[in-house]
Structures are given as structure tokens and as C-alpha cells.
Design a protein around this motif. Structure first.
Motif, PDB file in Angstrom:
ATOM      1  N   TYR A   1      50.944  39.554  33.250  1.00  0.00           N
ATOM      2  CA  TYR A   1      49.873  41.414  32.837  1.00  0.00           C
ATOM      3  C   TYR A   1      49.442  40.324  32.437  1.00  0.00           C
ATOM      4  O   TYR A   1      48.169  40.802  32.579  1.00  0.00           O
ATOM      5  N   TYR A   2      49.599  39.791  31.598  1.00  0.00           N
ATOM      6  CA  TYR A   2      48.464  39.972  30.224  1.00  0.00           C
ATOM      7  C   TYR A   2      47.648  39.106  30.521  1.00  0.00           C
ATOM      8  O   TYR A   2      46.062  39.968  30.594  1.00  0.00           O
ATOM      9  N   PHE A   3      47.706  38.057  31.411  1.00  0.00           N
ATOM     10  CA  PHE A   3      46.822  36.858  32.251  1.00  0.00           C
ATOM     11  C   PHE A   3      45.968  37.652  33.134  1.00  0.00           C
ATOM     12  O   PHE A   3      44.821  37.463  33.456  1.00  0.00           O
ATOM     13  N   LEU A   4      46.610  38.105  34.337  1.00  0.00           N
ATOM     14  CA  LEU A   4      46.086  38.631  35.307  1.00  0.00           C
ATOM     15  C   LEU A   4      45.818  40.139  35.459  1.00  0.00           C
ATOM     16  O   LEU A   4      45.065  40.679  36.078  1.00  0.00           O
ATOM     17  N   GLU A   5      45.748  41.050  34.751  1.00  0.00           N
ATOM     18  CA  GLU A   5      45.348  41.947  34.261  1.00  0.00           C
ATOM     19  C   GLU A   5      44.542  42.290  35.095  1.00  0.00           C
ATOM     20  O   GLU A   5      44.180  44.254  36.133  1.00  0.00           O
ATOM     21  N   PRO A   6      43.240  41.580  34.555  1.00  0.00           N
ATOM     22  CA  PRO A   6      41.643  41.885  34.940  1.00  0.00           C
ATOM     23  C   PRO A   6      41.890  41.767  36.340  1.00  0.00           C
ATOM     24  O   PRO A   6      40.529  42.961  37.407  1.00  0.00           O
ATOM     25  N   ALA A   7      42.725  40.474  37.051  1.00  0.00           N
ATOM     26  CA  ALA A   7      42.810  40.795  38.275  1.00  0.00           C
ATOM     27  C   ALA A   7      43.320  41.028  39.444  1.00  0.00           C
ATOM     28  O   ALA A   7      43.005  41.413  40.803  1.00  0.00           O
ATOM     29  N   ILE A   8      44.035  41.619  39.062  1.00  0.00           N
ATOM     30  CA  ILE A   8      45.035  43.062  39.969  1.00  0.00           C
ATOM     31  C   ILE A   8      44.400  44.028  40.567  1.00  0.00           C
ATOM     32  O   ILE A   8      43.881  44.778  39.564  1.00  0.00           O
TER      33      ILE A   8
ATOM     34  N   GLY B   1      45.971  38.639  46.204  1.00  0.00           N
ATOM     35  CA  GLY B   1      44.835  39.049  44.882  1.00  0.00           C
ATOM     36  C   GLY B   1      43.287  38.558  45.134  1.00  0.00           C
ATOM     37  O   GLY B   1      42.036  39.172  45.534  1.00  0.00           O
ATOM     38  N   TYR B   2      42.983  37.118  45.296  1.00  0.00           N
ATOM     39  CA  TYR B   2      41.823  36.421  45.291  1.00  0.00           C
ATOM     40  C   TYR B   2      40.612  37.201  46.601  1.00  0.00           C
ATOM     41  O   TYR B   2      39.530  37.750  46.213  1.00  0.00           O
ATOM     42  N   ALA B   3      42.064  37.155  47.620  1.00  0.00           N
ATOM     43  CA  ALA B   3      40.661  38.514  48.482  1.00  0.00           C
ATOM     44  C   ALA B   3      40.284  38.720  48.529  1.00  0.00           C
ATOM     45  O   ALA B   3      39.147  39.619  49.085  1.00  0.00           O
ATOM     46  N   TYR B   4      41.500  40.275  48.011  1.00  0.00           N
ATOM     47  CA  TYR B   4      41.003  41.412  47.756  1.00  0.00           C
ATOM     48  C   TYR B   4      39.899  42.160  46.837  1.00  0.00           C
ATOM     49  O   TYR B   4      38.969  42.457  47.349  1.00  0.00           O
ATOM     50  N   ASP B   5      40.091  40.492  45.305  1.00  0.00           N
ATOM     51  CA  ASP B   5      38.566  41.606  44.742  1.00  0.00           C
ATOM     52  C   ASP B   5      37.534  40.581  45.311  1.00  0.00           C
ATOM     53  O   ASP B   5      36.389  41.550  44.899  1.00  0.00           O
ATOM     54  N   ARG B   6      37.602  39.782  45.841  1.00  0.00           N
ATOM     55  CA  ARG B   6      36.293  38.986  46.554  1.00  0.00           C
ATOM     56  C   ARG B   6      35.576  39.603  47.475  1.00  0.00           C
ATOM     57  O   ARG B   6      34.118  40.296  47.604  1.00  0.00           O
ATOM     58  N   LEU B   7      36.195  40.300  48.312  1.00  0.00           N
ATOM     59  CA  LEU B   7      35.710  41.445  49.795  1.00  0.00           C
ATOM     60  C   LEU B   7      35.991  42.752  48.789  1.00  0.00           C
ATOM     61  O   LEU B   7      34.108  43.527  49.429  1.00  0.00           O
TER      62      LEU B   7
END
Lengths: 246, 61
Positions: A82-89, A151-157
């Protein structure tokens, strides 16, 4: 900062662990003993040889193991990841926690269960234990990969201005691929347990893990987020000089 | 400090924030947990955790 995230992950893990330990105590232990007592062709624990330990020990150690299991998942998922991925979730605040919990469930349990579903005592796969464990590990990694891609697909879209429903649909693509790929693998099982009991057992296994992740996410959300911009305040007994300097 | 919060900024932040000793202790802990999980295959431990493995759905046999 990192320390405070880990601290919150451990706190959420303790709560989740206690909840799951309780679940093992009041549901898991009695159910497994009941299934074992249903008179299939095997004898004793594990179905292949007599158990090396007494039922009381098994009950107690399983409860303790359940507590540690929750603590481990809390520390890894809600502490470090959660620390590392919080900005991307995807999502905000509480939603982020439940998205991570869903990803955790899919990675740790869901994906492996696609090819190695939970089996009640007395039913065994045709695979030898090493192959089965390796396959389990591979499926955990496949689950992690599918969730990261989702998660990556969601953020990119979203950054391209796509609406939330479409972005969610896009994020489901990697997960659908995972499910479709798993359908190609079919592992025969041997042994018999009454169908109703097998269904009940499977429901308990799924419910137990889902409940654990929901408790982890809820307690973690309740603990709040340590704010990056805020210097360590009196609420936290985290008085290290390093984090004061940033 | 109005800086964009991204995954890579978190990694940078952790690198600045954590001392080499803390990283070493963390890695030692990971190694210890991995070792403990391998020891779970030892028959006494394995059978003691029988109910947990079934309740958690982690069944490889």
C-alpha cells in the motif's frame, strides 16, 4: 513515512488475523472434523497417512496460524504494497483499500483457486505435492500480474479522459484473460465427499478469505492515512529525526 | 512541498527515508518468514496446520 504505513499495515493485520483466527476456531475446525468424520475411504488427517499430532493440537495451532496468516497479509499488502502503490491504486480513500483488498484476494486465493480449488479433507488432486505447490505459486504470480495490469489499464484510460465505467471495463480485460486461460487447465481430483458437504466446505473457504480481506481493508481505512505533507505529530509515537527533516 | 505523488516518488522517498540498516533488517525478516513457510512442510507442523490449510483453501495435497 514508510514506518507509519508499515505500522498501520501491522495493526490492520492484527485485527484481520484475530478475525480469521476466530473464524478458524468457530467454523473451520468443527467443519473440517465433521467432513473427516463422514466415512470416506481414507483414514485420519490429510487423507494419506495417520496424523502426527492430536486433534486438540491441530485445532490450537490452526487458530494461531490463522492469526499469523492475517498478520502476514496485512503487513505485506497494507504495510509495504500500500505504501508503494497508493498513488496508482484506483479510487479515493476508503475505495483504495477495498480495491487493494480485492486485488489481494484475487492474487493470494482467487487465481490459484481457478486451477486448484479448495478441496475438503478426503479429496486429493492427481498432482504430486511439489507440482501442486509450484502451480499454486505460479498462479499467485499470475494473479498479481493480472491485478497490476488491471490497475495500470484503469489509470491509463482515466488519464486519457475515459469515463469511470469504461475504465473499469478496460481494467477487467486482464482479469478475464486470466480466467479464460485457467479454463484451459483441468486437474483431475480423486476421493469422495457428499456433494452438499463439498459445496458447504468450498463456500466456507471462499467466505473466510473474503471476510479476512474485508476486515483488513475496513480496519486500515478506519486507521486513516498518514499525510505525506504533515510532519510527524504528537499522535504518533514515531519520534525519529529522519522524517522530521523532509 | 507540492510534488506529484507517484509510485516512483514513493520509491525515492523510501530510499531517502530508510537507513541501510533498516533495509537489511527488513530483508532478513523476509528471509526468516520464507524459511518459516518452508518449514511448514515438516510433518508435525504440516499436520498441526491441517485445519487452517483447509479453512484457508490452501490445499496442495
Amino acid at each position: 513515512m514508510f514506518r507509519r504505513y508499515v505500522e498501520r499495515g501491522l495493526l490492520a493485520g492484527s485485527a484481520g488475523g484475530l478475525a480469521f483466527g476466530l473464524f478458524v476456531a468457530v467454523v473451520g475446525n468443527p467443519l473440517i472434523h465433521a467432513v473427516e468424520g463422514m466415512g470416506h475411504g481414507h483414514h485420519g488427517h490429510g487423507g494419506h497417512e495417520a496424523a502426527a499430532v492430536s486433534a486438540a493440537t491441530t485445532n490450537l495451532v490452526s487458530i494461531g496460524g490463522g492469526i499469523l496468516w492475517g498478520l502476514l497479509l496485512g503487513a505485506i499488502a497494507f504495510g509495504v504494497v500500500y505504501y508503494f502503490l497508493e498513488p496508482a491504486i484506483p479510487g479515493e480513500g476508503t475505495t483504495k483499500r477495498y480495491v487493494l483488498a480485492a486485488a489481494g484476494f484475487v492474487s493470494v486465493s482467487g487465481a490459484p483457486w481457478l486451477v486448484l480449488p479448495p478441496l475438503p479433507p478426503g479429496v486429493e488432486t492427481a498432482l504430486d505435492i511439489r507440482t501442486a505447490m509450484a502451480l499454486y505459486g505460479v498462479m499467485v504470480l499470475a494473479g498479481v500480474l493480472a491485478c497490476l495490469l488491471a490497475g495500470y489499464a484503469y489509470d491509463r484510460l482515466r488519464t486519457r479522459g475515459v469515463g469511470v465505467p469504461l475504465a473499469v471495463a478496460g481494467s477487467l480485460v486482464p482479469l478475464t484473460v486470466l480466467v479464460a486461460a485457467s479454463l484451459l487447465v483441468s486437474i483431475p481430483v480423486a476421493g469422495e465427499v457428499p456433494a452438499a458437504m463439498a459445496t458447504a466446505y468450498r463456500g466456507v473457504a471462499i467466505f473466510g478469505q473474503a471476510m479476512l480481506w474485508i476486515v483488513l481493508a475496513s480496519v486500515h481505512a478506519w486507521l486513516g492515512t498518514p499525510d505525506i505533507e504533515t510532519p510527524p505529530d504528537s499522535l504518533d509515537h514515531d519520534a525519529d529525526p529522519a522524517s522530521l527533516s523532509d | 512541498m507540492v510534488r506529484e505523488d507517484t509510485v516512483s516518488s514513493r520509491v525515492t522517498h523510501a530510499k531517502q527515508d530508510l537507513s541501510a540498516r533498516e533495509v537489511a533488517v527488513g530483508l532478513a525478516l523476509v528471509a526468516a518468514i520464507t524459511f518459516a513457510l518452508l518449514v511448514f512442510q515438516e510433518p508435525l507442523v504440516h499436520d498441526s496446520l491441517h485445519n487452517l490449510r483447509h479453512t484457508g483453501g490452501i490445499v496442495c495435497h
